[in-house]
Design an enzyme around this catalytic site. Structure first.
Site, PDB file in Angstrom:
ATOM      1  N   CYS A  19      -1.303  -6.265  -0.552  1.00  0.00           N
ATOM      2  CA  CYS A  19      -0.715  -6.213   0.788  1.00  0.00           C
ATOM      3  C   CYS A  19      -0.641  -4.779   1.304  1.00  0.00           C
ATOM      4  O   CYS A  19      -0.037  -3.908   0.673  1.00  0.00           O
ATOM      5  CB  CYS A  19       0.685  -6.844   0.754  1.00  0.00           C
ATOM      6  N   CYS A  22       2.923  -3.634   2.104  1.00  0.00           N
ATOM      7  CA  CYS A  22       3.657  -3.340   0.865  1.00  0.00           C
ATOM      8  C   CYS A  22       3.327  -1.929   0.362  1.00  0.00           C
ATOM      9  O   CYS A  22       4.217  -1.199  -0.092  1.00  0.00           O
ATOM     10  CB  CYS A  22       3.319  -4.374  -0.199  1.00  0.00           C
TER      11      CYS A  22
END
Length: 422
Positions: A19, A22
């Site tokens: 991600c 993230c």
């Protein structure tokens, strides 16, 4: 962690290794952990790969990445604010602390009031209203602080019609909850947890959707100090301040810097500076039918919306949903090509190339089939001609056969005729 987590208070980042958001949060998250450890906070900070421990992530209702949760006993509180170090730490300290914080003195009250722009206070002893106040606080502490105080701790200018009471201090004044006029306590606190005038961004707009209010905003450029930008912002501020008693139950006021976000929201290209009113519950919006020159013009525009004479645009109907899908797809493609042209060519060019080859193959196969069918038909026709005509030998045999079929008298007569010819 699963067995012992209830022994401590945890602030956990549920992430996925692939991600991009993230990865962007990771350095901020490391700073959060370091600062909270240095300040002696009881909150333990950690992160978990939700793809490796999917059962635990599913238990806590993790549906996207990154997801930040504060785990306190049996409760799990979602963080939905800006992903900055200070905002995350402030959220953790607020939720990890007491649900209702007492204010024992006027000095403490003044100190807290300086620190918080919006302040909810319960005044009085034990009562059903206090029980409801505690219940609402357990739900909405993710957004704001809740306090309790005795009547003698409050400033002298505060006048309470009766006790117990729930109050909110904001915008340089205070407002008392009235169950008859304001309805449910939870709904009232959810509406009043914002200041009367806000600097609106994506996160704020998302949270304002829970209030059920219409949002009147001036879309301006904060860096532009021209008269028009400043004037529209001032008009919204004056309406929020001077007409609060008229509009505060139905409207939230503020301004937004730039039109990029609002353009994507409305699927339209708004020229700034301008004023727009959003209905976040059904994605409708209202634009003034004439230029807003004064506060009175703005008040008239708002009244037109309330009485239904202003024309609503947008909405969540079928056509708008189809338009949203097309708009989002177009925006995604454009953003990919702008950020990385090579990646865009690969992502969209490769499928188009494969589809083109498949179409070419299908068309070519059809053409060859037609040729083979034509040749087959031609061959079949030739065979049929041969079958009908027969070979030379068959034709000769057939001719001889005809002679044998003639009678003897006919044969003699034919011989006489041939002799005469000779």
């Amino acid at each position: 962690f699963k067995e012992n987590r209830k022994d401590d208070i945890w602030l956990v980042d549920f992430y996925a290794p692939w991600c991009g958001h993230c990865k962007k949060l990771e350095p901020v998250w490391n700073e959060v952990g370091t600062e909270m450890r240095n300040m002696g906070s009881p909150v333990k900070v950690g992160k978990m790969d939700a793809t490796s421990f999917s059962s635990i992530a599913s238990e806590f209702g993790v549906r996207g990445y990154p997801t930040i949760k504060l785990l306190k006993g049996d409760l799990a509180y979602n963080y939905r604010g800006p992903r900055t170090k200070d905002d995350i730490i402030e959220f953790a300290n607020r939720v990890a602390g007491p649900l209702i914080r007492p204010l024992p003195s006027q000095h403490m009250f003044e100190h807290v009031q300086k620190r918080h722009r919006v302040l909810f206070v319960y005044v009085g002893g034990e009562s059903p209203l206090k029980e409801k106040y505690i219940e609402v606080a357990s739900e909405l502490i993710v957004y704001t602080y809740f306090f309790s105080a005795s009547e003698d701790v409050l400033p002298e200018y505060v006048i309470l019609p009766e006790l117990p009471a729930v109050m909110v201090f904001k915008d340089g004044t205070y407002f008392v909850y009235d169950e008859y006029e304001d309805g449910d306590l939870s709904s009232w606190i959810n509406r009043e947890r914002f200041q009367g005038y806000l600097h609106v961004d994506g996160f704020t707009l998302y949270e304002l959707g829970d209030t059920g209010k219409l949002l009147a905003i001036a879309v301006i450029d904060d860096k532009n100090s021209s008269v028009e930008h400043t004037r529209l912002k001032s008009i919204i501020q004056e309406v929020a301040r001077d007409y609060r008693d008229h509009f505060h139950r139905d409207f939230q006021f503020g301004h937004m810097d730039g039109n990029d976000y609002i353009n994507s929201l409305l699927m339209d290209d708004l020229t700034i500076p301008t004023i727009v009113v959003l209905n976040t519950s059904n994605q409708q919006y209202f634009l003034p039918d004439r230029h807003i020159e004064s506060t009175e013009d703005m008040v008239q525009f708002i009244n037109n919306i309330l009485d239904g004479t202003a024309e609503a645009q947008g909405g969540d109907g079928l056509l708008q949903r189809i338009k949203r899908i097309i708009y989002d797809a177009k925006s995604t493609i454009v953003s990919v090509f702008k950020s990385s042209p090579l990646l865009g060519c690969f992502l969209f060019g490769l499928p188009l190339g494969v589809i083109s080859i498949m179409c070419y193959g299908i068309c070519t196969a059809d053409t060859e089939g037609e040729v083979f069918e034509h040749e087959g038909a031609k061959k079949e026709s030739g065979d049929r001609e041969l079958t009908d005509e027969g070979s030379e030998e068959e034709q000769e045999e057939e001719k001889n056969g005809k002679y044998t079929e003639l009678s003897d008298g006919e044969l003699k007569q034919k011989d006489i005729v041939e002799k005469k010819k000779d």
